[in-house]
Enzyme design. Sequence first.
Site, PDB file in Angstrom:
ATOM      1  N   ASN A   8       0.874  -1.180   0.000  1.00  0.00           N
ATOM      2  CA  ASN A   8       0.000   0.000   0.000  1.00  0.00           C
ATOM      3  C   ASN A   8       0.906   1.223   0.000  1.00  0.00           C
ATOM      4  O   ASN A   8       1.522   1.534   1.012  1.00  0.00           O
ATOM      5  CB  ASN A   8      -0.888  -0.032   1.259  1.00  0.00           C
ATOM      6  CG  ASN A   8      -1.725   1.228   1.413  1.00  0.00           C
ATOM      7  OD1 ASN A   8      -1.779   2.068   0.517  1.00  0.00           O
ATOM      8  ND2 ASN A   8      -2.383   1.356   2.557  1.00  0.00           N
ATOM      9  N   LYS A  10       0.047   4.234  -0.208  1.00  0.00           N
ATOM     10  CA  LYS A  10      -0.606   5.393   0.419  1.00  0.00           C
ATOM     11  C   LYS A  10      -0.385   6.630  -0.468  1.00  0.00           C
ATOM     12  O   LYS A  10      -0.379   6.502  -1.686  1.00  0.00           O
ATOM     13  CB  LYS A  10      -0.095   5.572   1.855  1.00  0.00           C
ATOM     14  CG  LYS A  10      -0.188   4.265   2.665  1.00  0.00           C
ATOM     15  CD  LYS A  10       0.072   4.426   4.120  1.00  0.00           C
ATOM     16  CE  LYS A  10      -0.070   3.083   4.821  1.00  0.00           C
ATOM     17  NZ  LYS A  10       0.090   3.152   6.261  1.00  0.00           N
ATOM     18  N   HIS A  92      -9.374   1.136   5.161  1.00  0.00           N
ATOM     19  CA  HIS A  92      -8.081   1.302   5.844  1.00  0.00           C
ATOM     20  C   HIS A  92      -8.285   2.242   7.040  1.00  0.00           C
ATOM     21  O   HIS A  92      -9.078   3.179   6.967  1.00  0.00           O
ATOM     22  CB  HIS A  92      -7.049   1.872   4.869  1.00  0.00           C
ATOM     23  CG  HIS A  92      -5.667   1.820   5.432  1.00  0.00           C
ATOM     24  ND1 HIS A  92      -5.218   2.730   6.360  1.00  0.00           N
ATOM     25  CD2 HIS A  92      -4.643   0.950   5.225  1.00  0.00           C
ATOM     26  CE1 HIS A  92      -3.970   2.417   6.698  1.00  0.00           C
ATOM     27  NE2 HIS A  92      -3.595   1.341   6.024  1.00  0.00           N
ATOM     28  N   GLU A  94      -6.623   4.609   8.082  1.00  0.00           N
ATOM     29  CA  GLU A  94      -6.384   6.030   7.776  1.00  0.00           C
ATOM     30  C   GLU A  94      -7.611   6.655   7.125  1.00  0.00           C
ATOM     31  O   GLU A  94      -7.909   7.833   7.338  1.00  0.00           O
ATOM     32  CB  GLU A  94      -5.131   6.159   6.895  1.00  0.00           C
ATOM     33  CG  GLU A  94      -3.873   5.903   7.729  1.00  0.00           C
ATOM     34  CD  GLU A  94      -2.698   5.324   6.973  1.00  0.00           C
ATOM     35  OE1 GLU A  94      -2.716   5.348   5.720  1.00  0.00           O
ATOM     36  OE2 GLU A  94      -1.766   4.839   7.637  1.00  0.00           O
ATOM     37  N   GLU A 162      -4.940  -4.951  10.685  1.00  0.00           N
ATOM     38  CA  GLU A 162      -3.927  -3.914  10.858  1.00  0.00           C
ATOM     39  C   GLU A 162      -4.183  -3.164  12.174  1.00  0.00           C
ATOM     40  O   GLU A 162      -5.015  -2.237  12.207  1.00  0.00           O
ATOM     41  CB  GLU A 162      -3.973  -2.917   9.706  1.00  0.00           C
ATOM     42  CG  GLU A 162      -3.660  -3.512   8.351  1.00  0.00           C
ATOM     43  CD  GLU A 162      -3.087  -2.474   7.391  1.00  0.00           C
ATOM     44  OE1 GLU A 162      -2.021  -2.725   6.837  1.00  0.00           O
ATOM     45  OE2 GLU A 162      -3.712  -1.407   7.222  1.00  0.00           O
ATOM     46  N   GLY A 168       3.095   2.187  10.786  1.00  0.00           N
ATOM     47  CA  GLY A 168       4.088   3.246  10.639  1.00  0.00           C
ATOM     48  C   GLY A 168       4.842   3.578  11.914  1.00  0.00           C
ATOM     49  O   GLY A 168       5.505   4.614  11.989  1.00  0.00           O
ATOM     50  N   SER A 207       3.891  -2.223  10.214  1.00  0.00           N
ATOM     51  CA  SER A 207       5.344  -2.306  10.459  1.00  0.00           C
ATOM     52  C   SER A 207       5.958  -3.643  10.050  1.00  0.00           C
ATOM     53  O   SER A 207       6.891  -4.124  10.692  1.00  0.00           O
ATOM     54  CB  SER A 207       5.671  -1.979  11.926  1.00  0.00           C
ATOM     55  OG  SER A 207       5.286  -0.647  12.229  1.00  0.00           O
TER      56      SER A 207
HETATM   57  P1  13P Z   1       3.382   0.326   7.540  1.00  0.00           P
HETATM   58  O1  13P Z   1       3.871  -0.968   6.920  1.00  0.00           O
HETATM   59  O2  13P Z   1       4.109   1.530   7.027  1.00  0.00           O
HETATM   60  O3  13P Z   1       3.364   0.232   9.037  1.00  0.00           O
HETATM   61  O4  13P Z   1       1.864   0.529   7.065  1.00  0.00           O
HETATM   62  C1  13P Z   1       0.971  -0.528   7.186  1.00  0.00           C
HETATM   63  C2  13P Z   1      -0.275  -0.186   6.472  1.00  0.00           C
HETATM   64  O5  13P Z   1      -1.035   0.669   6.915  1.00  0.00           O
HETATM   65  C3  13P Z   1      -0.559  -0.875   5.207  1.00  0.00           C
HETATM   66  O6  13P Z   1      -1.860  -0.637   4.777  1.00  0.00           O
END
Ligand code: 13P
Length: 247
Positions: A8, A10, A92, A94, A162, A168, A207
Amino acid sequence: MRKLAAGNWKMNGTGPAIAEAEALIAAHPSAPCDILICPPATLLSRLSAAAQGSALLTGGQDCHTAASGAHTGDISAQMLKEAGASYVILGHSERRADHGETSALVAAKTRAAWENGLIAVVCVGETGAERDAGRTLDVIASQLQDSLPDGLSGANTVIAYEPVWAIGTGRIPTLEQIAEVHDFMSKTLSARFGDASGGLRLLYGGSVKPSNAAEIFAIPNLHGALVGGASLKASEFGAIVAALSAS
Ligand code: 13P
């Protein structure tokens, strides 16, 4: 069941990022797992063209519930499909946090994805406060119940667990904590969807890095990863693909 390494990107990547995907394609002309990158919408057509004939699949990061209309800034599932996508990430954390997306909206988007032949990657996960309060499994149960429409199958949906606090941050749950949630999701989904959930892939995200991928991929009821930051570099994502292929 083919496992899935999903990236992803983003809101990261402009034209030069295509070269990273091309390096990944060159390093993995074929793999025993599926490899997916969900770039920003602005790169989807270009990435899909670069991936044509390779082992790399592409996807969107969100879609609208409607096929078209007066929805400034939004993208429909049909548009993603036409731009070469075969998957779309939905719900997601976010988007749930930044755009107030509810599980009911995620379910409507999932239906739109299915109607357009896209595989929905539906995300669920608890916040740090919810975990600290001992509510993790309750939160996962209600997100699964409300975000997934009837009609789910292993062919039209992937679930990504997740934990919000692991995204992150470089912090991941213990392997036992991940295993507990995956076991719970597997039982919950098979209780509701029966045999249809047989081929359903359950990903972990948050992560994931080359250094922790192998131990995560050894967890039962876990069929791949949804990777953010580490999917932006071909070398790192390639190492995660290799770990999944070897698992
Ligand atoms: P990270 O791998 O940067 O922690 O992000 C995970 C994520 O949100 C994938 O959708």
